[in-house]
Design a protein around this motif. Structure first.
Motif, mmCIF file in Angstrom:
data_model
loop_
_atom_site.group_PDB
_atom_site.id
_atom_site.type_symbol
_atom_site.label_atom_id
_atom_site.label_comp_id
_atom_site.label_asym_id
_atom_site.label_seq_id
_atom_site.Cartn_x
_atom_site.Cartn_y
_atom_site.Cartn_z
ATOM 1 N N VAL A 55 -2.993 47.497 -1.382
ATOM 2 C CA VAL A 55 -2.063 48.111 -0.426
ATOM 3 C C VAL A 55 -2.744 48.180 0.936
ATOM 4 O O VAL A 55 -3.862 48.700 1.038
ATOM 5 C CB VAL A 55 -1.649 49.529 -0.869
ATOM 6 N N PRO A 56 -2.105 47.654 1.990
ATOM 7 C CA PRO A 56 -2.720 47.750 3.324
ATOM 8 C C PRO A 56 -2.717 49.191 3.820
ATOM 9 O O PRO A 56 -1.776 49.948 3.554
ATOM 10 C CB PRO A 56 -1.829 46.852 4.188
ATOM 11 N N ALA A 57 -3.769 49.561 4.519
ATOM 12 C CA ALA A 57 -3.903 50.939 5.016
ATOM 13 C C ALA A 57 -3.204 51.073 6.371
ATOM 14 O O ALA A 57 -3.465 50.305 7.291
ATOM 15 C CB ALA A 57 -5.371 51.304 5.144
ATOM 16 N N ASN A 58 -2.312 52.040 6.452
ATOM 17 C CA ASN A 58 -1.664 52.378 7.728
ATOM 18 C C ASN A 58 -1.071 51.147 8.423
ATOM 19 O O ASN A 58 -1.210 50.983 9.644
ATOM 20 C CB ASN A 58 -2.662 53.072 8.662
ATOM 21 N N ALA A 59 -0.408 50.301 7.647
ATOM 22 C CA ALA A 59 0.209 49.113 8.236
ATOM 23 C C ALA A 59 1.350 49.530 9.165
ATOM 24 O O ALA A 59 2.145 50.409 8.822
ATOM 25 C CB ALA A 59 0.736 48.198 7.142
ATOM 26 N N PRO A 60 1.439 48.914 10.328
ATOM 27 C CA PRO A 60 2.544 49.261 11.231
ATOM 28 C C PRO A 60 3.881 48.764 10.689
ATOM 29 O O PRO A 60 3.920 47.931 9.781
ATOM 30 C CB PRO A 60 2.165 48.527 12.518
ATOM 31 N N ASP A 61 4.951 49.293 11.255
ATOM 32 C CA ASP A 61 6.290 48.828 10.872
ATOM 33 C C ASP A 61 6.500 47.419 11.431
ATOM 34 O O ASP A 61 6.597 47.230 12.647
ATOM 35 C CB ASP A 61 7.339 49.786 11.426
ATOM 36 N N ARG A 62 6.559 46.432 10.539
ATOM 37 C CA ARG A 62 6.714 45.047 10.984
ATOM 38 C C ARG A 62 8.097 44.480 10.662
ATOM 39 O O ARG A 62 8.344 43.305 10.875
ATOM 40 C CB ARG A 62 5.646 44.166 10.321
ATOM 41 N N LYS A 63 8.996 45.311 10.147
ATOM 42 C CA LYS A 63 10.294 44.817 9.710
ATOM 43 C C LYS A 63 11.050 44.144 10.850
ATOM 44 O O LYS A 63 11.344 44.767 11.880
ATOM 45 C CB LYS A 63 11.138 45.945 9.118
ATOM 46 N N GLY A 64 11.351 42.857 10.658
ATOM 47 C CA GLY A 64 12.119 42.108 11.630
ATOM 48 C C GLY A 64 11.388 41.736 12.897
ATOM 49 O O GLY A 64 11.950 41.090 13.777
ATOM 50 N N LYS A 65 10.130 42.129 13.012
ATOM 51 C CA LYS A 65 9.377 41.871 14.243
ATOM 52 C C LYS A 65 8.628 40.541 14.148
ATOM 53 O O LYS A 65 8.378 40.034 13.057
ATOM 54 C CB LYS A 65 8.406 43.023 14.498
#
Length: 369
Positions: A55-65
């Motif tokens: 599991v990546p730590a503190n991954a930013p919201d990348r949905k649709g970006k």
């Protein structure tokens, strides 16, 4: 289809059956449990398994970006990984706002691979696609990527599961094993003797295939005899020389050679051709169709086992996008992969591309990769 710095060549010479090899110390396979398929091709039951990926730590919201992704295969400059890169490019174009760059060493070297991945972690990427040269050695740098919040997806050759999120498996290992052994047995007979040319004894996918081949052969073709497994480092000249050495070493006892890489198989076919052994030494193995067309067309090779590596790269890109978007989550049983439709989740954190495909004289001309 591949790994380490070309150093001391270690060859293991055993005169033993595959069945005996499983109970004895040997080199070329791993020590993981096997699950040989039924001899009559009855489909294996799919068993549910809990998610075992990282599991990546503190991954930013990348949905649709927009996504910046680096692909680090085992090596570059060979047809197989050129094809996977092509598939990734096709998927990126379809999805839009996805930039995928392939970067790798011209040799299957784990140290080079680790260095490249580490550099991309530092420079900054949203996702990493990789095909591991060594499943254990690559794990720390992949875990470093996860710790940096980067999405990590493997394909072709896995790492330890906790060092990546998902692995796109081109075909299950026991399925590849069955196809290779069944096709070889059809050519050399139930009591034929054969040898294997692999890349290195630590390359994870090849070690897994060889171990599953051992189990399947012992179960379904018990009289076949395994002579030796040799390393060829994903090197064309070394692969040719290793195959030629096997031909000279075993003489008429050698009935077949199994190539475990897209480099070893055509090189072994070339060695058999130049030795004038077409028809007496069968070549069966994993390779891209374009590399094998001359040998299949000449009748020296009857069976080439693989999958479509363009589809493999295509699927890996879609899986990374779905992972980054949060559309593929632990516990899911399938993922949508563009023109490939829905792909199944197996073994906890693997995405299955499908069953292996056999290229032969009748169909190989319709493929171009």
């Amino acid at each position: 289809m591949h790994n380490i710095v070309l150093a001391t060549l270690v060859s293991l010479s055993l005169s033993a059956s595959f069945a005996h090899a499983q109970q004895s110390p040997w080199t070329g396979g791993d020590d993981l449990p096997t699950n040989p398929l039924a001899c009559d091709a009855t489909p294996a039951a799919v068993q549910a398994k809990a998610y075992d990926g990282g599991v990546p730590a503190n991954a930013p919201d990348r949905k649709g970006k927009p996504l910046k992704i680096v692909d680090v295969p085992k090596l570059v400059g060979v047809g197989y990984f050129t094809a996977t890169s092509k598939g990734m490019a096709e998927a990126a174009k379809e999805m839009g706002s996805v930039d995928i760059k392939t970067d790798g060493s011209t040799k299957a070297n784990i140290d080079d691979q680790i260095t490249l991945i580490d550099n991309y972690i530092t420079s900054g990427v949203d996702g990493i696609l990789y095909a591991a040269n060594d499943p254990v050695a690559i794990a720390p740098v992949l875990k470093k990527a996860l710790a940096a919040g980067i999405n990590v997806v493997g394909y072709d050759a896995n790492s330890t599961p906790d060092s990546r999120q998902w692995f796109v498996n081109q075909a299950e290992f026991n399925g590849v094993a069955k196809s290779l052994i069944d096709n070889l047995a059809a050519e050399i007979g139930e009591d034929g003797s054969f040898a294997i040319v692999t890349s290195t004894f630590t390359t994870p996918n090849q070690a897994r295939w060889i171990t599953e081949m051992a189990a399947y052969q012992a179960k379904c073709h018990p009289k076949m005899k395994w002579l030796e497994t040799v390393e060829a480092q994903e090197d064309n000249i070394l692969s040719f020389n290793q195959a030629n050495t096997l031909i000279n070493k075993y003489g008429p006892e050698l009935k077949g050679i199994l190539g475990m890489t897209s480099v070893a198989t055509p090189a072994a076919a070339d060695a058999v051709t130049q030795a004038g052994k077409c028809g007496s030494v069968a070549i069966v193995g994993l390779a891209t169709p374009n590399a094998m067309k001359p040998y299949v067309g000449a009748g020296c090779v009857k069976s080439v086992v693989l999958w479509n590596p363009v589809d493999l790269g295509y699927a890996a890109a879609y899986v990374l996008r779905a992972t980054a978007d949060g559309d593929l989550k632990p516990g899911d049983t399938a993922v949508k992969a563009g023109k490939l439709g829905e792909l199944k989740v197996v073994n906890g954190s693997e995405i299955l591309l499908g069953a292996p495909f056999v290229f032969n004289k009748e169909n190989i001309g319709t493929f171009d990769f």
